[in-house]
Design a protein around this motif. Structure first.
Motif, PDB file in Angstrom:
ATOM      1  N   ARG A   1       1.960  -1.617 -14.157  1.00 40.60           N
ATOM      2  CA  ARG A   1       2.493  -2.588 -11.856  1.00 40.60           C
ATOM      3  C   ARG A   1       3.539  -3.120 -12.590  1.00 40.60           C
ATOM      4  NH1 ARG A   1      -2.076  -4.220 -10.135  1.00 40.60           N
ATOM      5  NH2 ARG A   1      -4.068  -3.752 -11.174  1.00 40.60           N
TER       6      ARG A   1
ATOM      7  N   SER B   1       6.206  -4.929 -10.053  1.00 44.77           N
ATOM      8  CA  SER B   1       6.104  -5.184  -8.736  1.00 44.77           C
ATOM      9  C   SER B   1       8.410  -5.673  -8.618  1.00 44.77           C
ATOM     10  CB  SER B   1       6.178  -6.877  -9.357  1.00 44.77           C
ATOM     11  OG  SER B   1       4.714  -6.763  -8.767  1.00 44.77           O
TER      12      SER B   1
ATOM     13  N   HIS C   1       4.084  -2.863  -6.260  1.00 43.67           N
ATOM     14  CA  HIS C   1       3.853  -3.845  -4.913  1.00 43.67           C
ATOM     15  C   HIS C   1       5.653  -4.419  -4.508  1.00 43.67           C
ATOM     16  CE1 HIS C   1       0.161  -4.627  -6.879  1.00 43.67           C
ATOM     17  NE2 HIS C   1       0.642  -4.580  -7.739  1.00 43.67           N
TER      18      HIS C   1
ATOM     19  N   HIS D   1       6.971  -7.254  -2.839  1.00 40.89           N
ATOM     20  CA  HIS D   1       6.226  -9.081  -2.316  1.00 40.89           C
ATOM     21  C   HIS D   1       8.002  -9.693  -2.015  1.00 40.89           C
ATOM     22  CE1 HIS D   1       3.174  -8.717  -5.497  1.00 40.89           C
ATOM     23  NE2 HIS D   1       4.351  -7.555  -6.582  1.00 40.89           N
TER      24      HIS D   1
END
Length: 137
Positions: free
Chosen positions: A15, A17, A54, A56
């Motif tokens: 993951r 971010s 992701h 953000h």
């Protein structure tokens, strides 16, 4: 030679971010860099690539300005790698160093702003489709 999943390293789920303002080319470079580092330092097979990326907004990535003597800017990259247990501390340290240095080389992020978290999960906790726990057979 027969593949023995109990003894082989495989399939981390990554993951990533990063700030919403990160250009697409830079996102791809960070993604590719992390995978290459895992292949070369963590014995991940080239084709075992599972990533969730992701982007953000500013208020959604919170990082203290200084921790453990490391100064952080407002532009951080969080990398969480979930993998099966079994890699040595030396392999983990090599991966962390390689990911941070290579991301700083291919992007606008500094090595100090690359925060990595490794989560080890037993093989029976994974399913790669069809609702089957492939590594617990």
């Amino acid at each position: 030679m027969t593949f023995n999943p109990a003894k082989e390293f495989f399939m981390p789920l990554v993951r990533i971010s990063l700030p919403q303002t990160t250009p697409s080319a830079e996102v791809a470079a960070v993604s590719d860099t992390i995978h290459r580092a895992m292949v070369e330092t963590f014995n991940v097979p080239e084709l075992d690539r599972f990533q969730v990326i992701h982007r953000h907004g500013h208020e959604e990535l919170v990082c203290t300005p200084e921790y453990l003597g490391v100064n952080h800017s407002g532009a951080v990259v969080f990398v969480q790698i979930t993998c099966a247990p079994g890699r040595s501390l030396e392999m983990k340290k090599a991966l962390y160093a390689r990911v941070a240095s290579d991301i700083s080389r291919v992007s606008s992020f500094s090595a100090a702003d690359v925060i990595i978290n490794l989560v080890e999960s037993s093989r029976e906790n994974w399913s790669f489709g069809l609702g089957i726990a492939q590594y617990s057979q």
